[in-house]
Design a protein around this motif. Structure first.
Motif, mmCIF file in Angstrom:
data_model
loop_
_atom_site.group_PDB
_atom_site.id
_atom_site.type_symbol
_atom_site.label_atom_id
_atom_site.label_comp_id
_atom_site.label_asym_id
_atom_site.label_seq_id
_atom_site.Cartn_x
_atom_site.Cartn_y
_atom_site.Cartn_z
ATOM 1 N N ARG A 75 0.849 -1.593 -0.349
ATOM 2 C CA ARG A 75 0.085 0.129 0.393
ATOM 3 C C ARG A 75 0.908 1.526 -0.527
ATOM 4 O O ARG A 75 1.560 1.313 0.970
ATOM 5 C CB ARG A 75 -0.568 0.313 1.708
ATOM 6 C CG ARG A 75 -1.872 -0.486 1.208
ATOM 7 C CD ARG A 75 -2.512 -1.037 0.339
ATOM 8 N NE ARG A 75 -4.003 -1.945 0.976
ATOM 9 C CZ ARG A 75 -4.655 -2.850 0.155
ATOM 10 N NH1 ARG A 75 -4.389 -1.994 -0.963
ATOM 11 N NH2 ARG A 75 -5.288 -3.554 0.355
ATOM 12 N N LEU A 81 1.936 9.729 -1.589
ATOM 13 C CA LEU A 81 0.304 9.578 -1.873
ATOM 14 C C LEU A 81 0.015 11.072 -2.276
ATOM 15 O O LEU A 81 -0.912 11.167 -3.005
ATOM 16 C CB LEU A 81 -0.296 8.782 -1.014
ATOM 17 C CG LEU A 81 -1.395 8.369 -1.187
ATOM 18 C CD1 LEU A 81 -1.832 7.700 -2.739
ATOM 19 C CD2 LEU A 81 -2.127 7.278 -0.492
ATOM 20 N N LEU A 169 -3.103 3.482 -0.917
ATOM 21 C CA LEU A 169 -2.809 2.246 -1.950
ATOM 22 C C LEU A 169 -3.008 1.560 -2.351
ATOM 23 O O LEU A 169 -1.417 1.136 -2.642
ATOM 24 C CB LEU A 169 -3.348 4.040 -3.300
ATOM 25 C CG LEU A 169 -4.272 5.198 -3.376
ATOM 26 C CD1 LEU A 169 -3.775 5.945 -4.357
ATOM 27 C CD2 LEU A 169 -5.671 4.878 -3.124
ATOM 28 N N ASN A 170 -3.066 0.663 -3.155
ATOM 29 C CA ASN A 170 -2.672 -1.020 -3.717
ATOM 30 C C ASN A 170 -2.042 -0.553 -5.219
ATOM 31 O O ASN A 170 -2.561 0.708 -5.739
ATOM 32 C CB ASN A 170 -3.847 -1.677 -3.716
ATOM 33 C CG ASN A 170 -4.890 -1.859 -4.429
ATOM 34 O OD1 ASN A 170 -4.968 -0.844 -5.577
ATOM 35 N ND2 ASN A 170 -6.141 -2.719 -4.595
ATOM 36 N N ALA A 173 -4.797 0.427 -7.784
ATOM 37 C CA ALA A 173 -5.069 1.842 -8.010
ATOM 38 C C ALA A 173 -3.892 2.799 -7.827
ATOM 39 O O ALA A 173 -4.138 4.053 -8.393
ATOM 40 C CB ALA A 173 -5.397 2.300 -5.698
#
Length: 183
Positions: A75, A81, A169-170, A173
């Motif tokens: 993640r 991010l 987010l994976n 994503a």
């Protein structure tokens, strides 16, 4: 201060700014959300193209690392991010494994030199825990892998800025995020 001096932790930047301005009353200090909002505004106003370039580069490196460690449900979290990280701050990825040696074996298999450390994480119940972390360079971008126990997928640590569970987010994503940005 966070942008200019590369400070990562809002608490440290807040204390330093308050000291510099002579503001002792902590009720007058901005909260983390206000700091994040101001940081995002600063980038939008003064260097949007440069910051977008940095953000894209960080996310591309994050995606490459996430694919390398795909077995550990990576993640992307943190300022890379949110779009407010610098190249020097790099990327932070949470991995989930009950045995951190699995990450060490993958690093060895891929021939990636790393430094081991601990990442202090806060949780919604008020506890703090140290988790193993592995740092390495991807080109000139620092990557930090924080290894969380598998059970933390349901109860991730709190984000330093949002103070909310940092789900991140994976891989899919992050790929979509980059596609939406046109990269």
């Amino acid at each position: 201060m966070m942008r200019e001096q590369g400070l990562i932790e809002p608490d440290r930047a807040r204390r330093k700014a308050a000291q510099r301005l002579g503001i002792d009353n902590k009720r007058c200090w901005p909260d983390n959300a206000e700091i994040q909002e101001a940081l995002e505004s600063e980038y939008r106003l003064f260097e949007p193209e440069a910051q977008q370039h940095v953000t894209t580069r960080l996310r591309e490196q994050a995606l490459a690392a996430m694919k390398t460690f795909a077995d550990f449900d990576p993640r992307l979290v943190g300022q890379s991010l949110s779009g407010t990280a610098s190249l020097e701050q790099g990327v932070r990825v949470h991995l989930f494994a009950d045995d951190p040696r699995e990450i060490v074996f993958r690093l060895i298999d891929k021939g990636i030199p790393w430094q081991e450390g601990d990442a202090q994480q806060r949780y919604a119940d008020g506890t703090r825990q140290a988790h193993p972390s592995f740092a390495f360079m991807a080109g000139e971008v620092p990557i930090e892998l924080v290894v969380l126990p598998a059970r933390d997928r349901q109860n991730p640590p709190l984000g330093a800025i949002s103070e909310r569970p940092e789900r991140g987010l994976n891989t899919r994503a992050v790929e979509q995020l980059l596609a939406d940005e046109g990269h």
